[in-house]
Scaffold this motif. Structure first.
Motif, PDB file in Angstrom:
ATOM      1  N   PRO A 192       0.840  -1.203   0.000  1.00  0.00           N
ATOM      2  CA  PRO A 192       0.000   0.000   0.000  1.00  0.00           C
ATOM      3  C   PRO A 192       0.871   1.247   0.000  1.00  0.00           C
ATOM      4  CG  PRO A 192       0.009  -1.021   2.168  1.00  0.00           C
ATOM      5  CD  PRO A 192       0.729  -1.961   1.267  1.00  0.00           C
ATOM      6  N   GLU A 193       0.386   2.289  -0.635  1.00  0.00           N
ATOM      7  CA  GLU A 193       1.165   3.514  -0.729  1.00  0.00           C
ATOM      8  C   GLU A 193       0.963   4.418   0.481  1.00  0.00           C
ATOM      9  OE1 GLU A 193       0.253   5.418  -4.373  1.00  0.00           O
ATOM     10  OE2 GLU A 193       1.128   3.845  -5.630  1.00  0.00           O
ATOM     11  N   THR A 194      -0.242   4.451   1.053  1.00  0.00           N
ATOM     12  CA  THR A 194      -0.529   5.348   2.177  1.00  0.00           C
ATOM     13  C   THR A 194      -1.330   4.621   3.252  1.00  0.00           C
ATOM     14  OG1 THR A 194      -2.584   6.137   1.167  1.00  0.00           O
ATOM     15  CG2 THR A 194      -0.556   7.381   0.680  1.00  0.00           C
ATOM     16  N   VAL A 195      -1.348   5.218   4.467  1.00  0.00           N
ATOM     17  CA  VAL A 195      -2.158   4.732   5.586  1.00  0.00           C
ATOM     18  C   VAL A 195      -2.790   5.940   6.281  1.00  0.00           C
ATOM     19  CG1 VAL A 195      -0.808   2.639   5.962  1.00  0.00           C
ATOM     20  CG2 VAL A 195      -0.153   4.764   7.108  1.00  0.00           C
ATOM     21  N   GLN A 196      -3.671   5.661   7.253  1.00  0.00           N
ATOM     22  CA  GLN A 196      -4.312   6.720   8.039  1.00  0.00           C
ATOM     23  C   GLN A 196      -3.743   6.699   9.461  1.00  0.00           C
ATOM     24  OE1 GLN A 196      -8.375   6.381   9.853  1.00  0.00           O
ATOM     25  NE2 GLN A 196      -8.892   7.848   8.227  1.00  0.00           N
ATOM     26  N   VAL A 197      -3.384   7.883   9.983  1.00  0.00           N
ATOM     27  CA  VAL A 197      -2.792   8.005  11.316  1.00  0.00           C
ATOM     28  C   VAL A 197      -3.706   8.875  12.184  1.00  0.00           C
ATOM     29  CG1 VAL A 197      -0.800   8.788  12.650  1.00  0.00           C
ATOM     30  CG2 VAL A 197      -0.469   7.738  10.392  1.00  0.00           C
ATOM     31  N   THR A 198      -4.033   8.384  13.402  1.00  0.00           N
ATOM     32  CA  THR A 198      -4.842   9.139  14.364  1.00  0.00           C
ATOM     33  C   THR A 198      -3.996   9.406  15.606  1.00  0.00           C
ATOM     34  OG1 THR A 198      -6.863   8.088  13.565  1.00  0.00           O
ATOM     35  CG2 THR A 198      -6.958   9.160  15.723  1.00  0.00           C
ATOM     36  N   MET A 199      -3.909  10.699  16.005  1.00  0.00           N
ATOM     37  CA  MET A 199      -3.143  11.114  17.185  1.00  0.00           C
ATOM     38  C   MET A 199      -4.120  11.594  18.260  1.00  0.00           C
ATOM     39  SD  MET A 199      -0.002  13.201  15.381  1.00  0.00           S
ATOM     40  CE  MET A 199      -1.130  14.431  14.709  1.00  0.00           C
ATOM     41  N   ARG A 200      -3.903  11.135  19.511  1.00  0.00           N
ATOM     42  CA  ARG A 200      -4.724  11.553  20.645  1.00  0.00           C
ATOM     43  C   ARG A 200      -3.811  11.980  21.786  1.00  0.00           C
ATOM     44  NH1 ARG A 200      -7.417   7.080  18.530  1.00  0.00           N
ATOM     45  NH2 ARG A 200      -9.587   7.471  17.917  1.00  0.00           N
ATOM     46  N   GLY A 201      -4.209  13.113  22.466  1.00  0.00           N
ATOM     47  CA  GLY A 201      -3.417  13.605  23.586  1.00  0.00           C
ATOM     48  C   GLY A 201      -3.744  15.049  23.896  1.00  0.00           C
ATOM     49  N   PRO A 202      -2.949  15.677  24.758  1.00  0.00           N
ATOM     50  CA  PRO A 202      -3.193  17.076  25.135  1.00  0.00           C
ATOM     51  C   PRO A 202      -3.172  17.984  23.910  1.00  0.00           C
ATOM     52  CG  PRO A 202      -1.600  16.059  26.611  1.00  0.00           C
ATOM     53  CD  PRO A 202      -1.813  15.096  25.491  1.00  0.00           C
ATOM     54  N   GLN A 203      -3.993  19.043  24.020  1.00  0.00           N
ATOM     55  CA  GLN A 203      -4.108  19.951  22.894  1.00  0.00           C
ATOM     56  C   GLN A 203      -2.790  20.646  22.587  1.00  0.00           C
ATOM     57  OE1 GLN A 203      -6.370  20.462  20.748  1.00  0.00           O
ATOM     58  NE2 GLN A 203      -8.084  19.319  21.605  1.00  0.00           N
ATOM     59  N   ASN A 204      -2.066  21.015  23.618  1.00  0.00           N
ATOM     60  CA  ASN A 204      -0.816  21.712  23.346  1.00  0.00           C
ATOM     61  C   ASN A 204       0.197  20.797  22.665  1.00  0.00           C
ATOM     62  OD1 ASN A 204      -0.537  20.134  25.638  1.00  0.00           O
ATOM     63  ND2 ASN A 204       0.943  21.515  26.606  1.00  0.00           N
ATOM     64  N   VAL A 205       0.153  19.492  22.991  1.00  0.00           N
ATOM     65  CA  VAL A 205       1.057  18.544  22.346  1.00  0.00           C
ATOM     66  C   VAL A 205       0.623  18.296  20.901  1.00  0.00           C
ATOM     67  CG1 VAL A 205       2.059  16.242  22.463  1.00  0.00           C
ATOM     68  CG2 VAL A 205       1.569  17.487  24.570  1.00  0.00           C
ATOM     69  N   LEU A 206      -0.699  18.224  20.702  1.00  0.00           N
ATOM     70  CA  LEU A 206      -1.193  18.075  19.327  1.00  0.00           C
ATOM     71  C   LEU A 206      -0.765  19.260  18.467  1.00  0.00           C
ATOM     72  CD1 LEU A 206      -4.817  16.740  19.948  1.00  0.00           C
ATOM     73  CD2 LEU A 206      -2.889  15.467  18.989  1.00  0.00           C
ATOM     74  N   THR A 207      -0.830  20.445  19.090  1.00  0.00           N
ATOM     75  CA  THR A 207      -0.397  21.638  18.355  1.00  0.00           C
ATOM     76  C   THR A 207       1.089  21.576  18.058  1.00  0.00           C
ATOM     77  OG1 THR A 207      -2.133  22.938  19.414  1.00  0.00           O
ATOM     78  CG2 THR A 207      -0.306  24.139  18.402  1.00  0.00           C
ATOM     79  N   LEU A 208       1.869  21.120  19.038  1.00  0.00           N
ATOM     80  CA  LEU A 208       3.308  21.011  18.843  1.00  0.00           C
ATOM     81  C   LEU A 208       3.654  19.984  17.765  1.00  0.00           C
ATOM     82  CD1 LEU A 208       6.151  21.819  19.776  1.00  0.00           C
ATOM     83  CD2 LEU A 208       6.012  19.985  21.495  1.00  0.00           C
ATOM     84  N   SER A 209       2.808  18.949  17.617  1.00  0.00           N
ATOM     85  CA  SER A 209       3.090  17.899  16.627  1.00  0.00           C
ATOM     86  C   SER A 209       3.038  18.432  15.197  1.00  0.00           C
ATOM     87  CB  SER A 209       2.109  16.739  16.794  1.00  0.00           C
ATOM     88  OG  SER A 209       0.795  17.150  16.431  1.00  0.00           O
ATOM     89  N   GLN A 210       2.293  19.516  14.998  1.00  0.00           N
ATOM     90  CA  GLN A 210       2.250  20.097  13.659  1.00  0.00           C
ATOM     91  C   GLN A 210       3.581  20.736  13.295  1.00  0.00           C
ATOM     92  OE1 GLN A 210      -1.340  22.337  12.657  1.00  0.00           O
ATOM     93  NE2 GLN A 210      -2.244  21.671  14.581  1.00  0.00           N
ATOM     94  N   ILE A 211       4.256  21.258  14.328  1.00  0.00           N
ATOM     95  CA  ILE A 211       5.546  21.887  14.062  1.00  0.00           C
ATOM     96  C   ILE A 211       6.600  20.840  13.735  1.00  0.00           C
ATOM     97  CG2 ILE A 211       7.325  23.381  15.059  1.00  0.00           C
ATOM     98  CD1 ILE A 211       5.169  24.623  16.814  1.00  0.00           C
TER      99      ILE A 211
END
Length: 515
Positions: A81-100
């Motif tokens: 397969p070429e792609t998969v789906q990823v779901t992240m769960r946790g504190p909002q500030n960490v989710l925001t940091l994950s974008q960086i």
């Protein structure tokens, strides 16, 4: 007054702060952080509400590329397969940091230690913040490794929709072959590499880039990309044409009284373009309207090649004529009974020239006396090319070639020629009406002829009925010759019987005549 004075002092302090560069930068950073938090909190659909860093949330990443690591020197990945789906769960500030830190995040499958075959492996991840719970769908994937194989295939060109009357030459492909690197089983399925060129509306040569498609033995296109995936194709395109000789008919002398010793055309042939039925009737091109009177000495002239009636064009459009002249009168000579050499005659046909006797003619030549007298028959060829002609009546140009310095006034003459089928039905042997009588007897007839022909004198070896007498056996003659002389006068028993039969036959014939 005191309050106003105090207020004025505080205002001056604020003015001084705003005049400081560091203060303005600090205020700008605070405003930017607040705006960033407000925007990201508003984009959390699964967020129940709350303050970032205190309330948990989730983020779903679609179409995340799946990296597969394997031994690329020895194997080829043919299924994954070429792609998969990823779901992240946790504190909002960490989710925001994950974008960086998204550039450091990866989902992958490790097949470095795996061999060829089908594998079912769990998808792994790395680079995500440790405070987040990561779930991947699907959790496990199916992958196939095949042993690496490389093969080269020549590129074939298919020309479609060629315009009527256009003549497409051999296409030139660059590069002429492509390489396929894949699993061994996949490479074995490939039968050919082809490109397709649409010729609709094309009237001249062109070059274009085309995609290379791989096909199996059944002609089905395969979902395999070769290297390179496209090639450059040059297609020469021209209308139908034929190559014919060019001819000129020089006079014996120029206007100044000089003898023309030789005339050379460079080149001596031209290509005529046009419809096939028009080209069939063109065997040569005669260049006329040449001013021979102004030629004094050796001369080089540029001549325009005329376009035959019905043809589209000729190439080249002009030729160079080199003329050599000499003093004195031209000497003439003839060769009678000169045979014509026929070329290009189709198998099974015979060629006849109705205006000639035995396909021969009297050849005329002229030039300088010394050169003319030194020429022999074997130095000259008279040829008629009948290529492409079928049975029937035609006109063909007589092409005469010989030594330099000799002119042939009959060169280029159109001769009528008749082509006939050369096959003849085999003649059946004639059947003999009268069978030869056996044992010297005539066949019995039910009815005798009314008028019998008059009797002719008997010839040696024949009886009265013109029947041949039996000839003596050579072997018996040899045996008789070998007997002693005293026995030669005694006839053997067989000869006596033969003479007796002959006498009986003669007696029967005489009785029939008497009756």
């Amino acid at each position: 007054m005191v309050l106003l004075h105090a207020g004025s002092g505080e205002g001056r302090k604020m003015d001084k702060l705003f005049n400081k560069g560091w203060f303005i930068k600090l205020i700008s950073i605070l405003i930017a952080v607040m705006l960033f938090l407000m925007v990201n909190v508003g984009n959390q659909p699964n967020q129940a509400g709350g303050i970032p860093g205190i309330t948990d949330g989730s983020r779903v990443l679609e179409d995340v590329p799946l990296n597969v690591y394997y031994d690329e020197e020895n194997y080829v990945l043919t299924e994954a397969p070429e792609t998969v789906q990823v779901t992240m769960r946790g504190p909002q500030n960490v989710l925001t940091l994950s974008q960086i830190t998204s550039g450091q995040q990866e989902v992958y499958v490790d097949l470095e230690e795996m061999e060829a075959g089908s594998h079912y492996e769990r998808v792994q991840h790395r680079g995500f913040p440790s405070d987040l719970n990561i779930s991947i769908a699907p959790m496990t994937v199916s992958l196939t490794l095949e042993e690496r194989a490389t093969a080269s295939f020549p590129v074939e060109v298919n020309l479609e929709n060629v315009e009527e009357g256009m003549d497409a030459g051999q296409p030139v492909v660059e590069p002429s072959s492509v390489t396929v690197t894949s699993g061994g089983e996949t490479v074995e399925e490939i039968d050919s590499a082809q490109v397709t060129i649409d010729m609709s509306g094309r009237t001249e040569g062109f070059t274009e880039t085309a995609d290379v498609v791989l096909y199996d033995e059944s002609g089905n296109a395969l979902d395999i990309v070769p290297d390179p995936g496209e090639v450059e194709v040059r297609v020469p395109l021209d209308s139908p044409h034929t190559e014919v000789p060019l001819q000129v008919n020089p006079p014996d002398e120029t206007g100044s009284g000089r003898v023309i010793s030789s005339v050379t055309l460079i080149p001596d042939t031209a290509a005529v373009y046009g419809a096939p039925d028009v080209l069939d009737g063109i065997s040569s091109i005669e260049i006329e309207d040449i001013n021979w009177s102004d030629m004094d000495g050796d001369t080089t002239v540029e001549l325009e090649v005329p376009v035959p009636e019905g043809a589209d064009r000729v190439e080249p459009g002009s030729v160079t004529m080199e003329v050599n002249t000499e003093n004195g009168e031209a000497s003439q000579r003839e060769f009678s009974g000169f045979s014509i050499e026929v070329q290009g005659l189709a198998s099974g046909l015979n060629a006849e020239f109705p205006t000639l006797e035995n396909n021969q003619f009297t050849l005329e030549l002229q030039g300088e006396e010394e050169v003319v007298e030194s020429v022999s028959r074997s130095d000259i060829r008279a040829v008629v090319n009948l290529s492409g002609l079928s049975a029937g009546e035609h006109q063909a140009a007589l092409q005469i070639t010989g030594p330099s310095g000799i002119q042939f006034p009959q060169n280029g003459t159109e001769l009528p020629v008749e082509l006939t089928d050369g096959t003849r039905p085999s003649e059946e042997p004639e059947e003999e009406d009268d069978e030869e009588p056996e044992n010297g007897q005539e066949p019995e007839n039910d009815q005798e002829p009314e008028n019998e022909p008059a009797e002719e004198p008997q010839q040696n070896g024949e009886d009265e009925n013109n029947e041949e007498l039996p000839e003596p056996d050579p072997q018996e003659e040899q045996e008789n010759n070998e007997e002693p002389e005293e026995n030669m006068d005694e006839p053997d028993e067989e000869n006596e019987n033969e003479l007796e039969d002959q006498n009986n036959l003669d007696e029967d014939n005489n009785n029939e005549e008497s009756a």
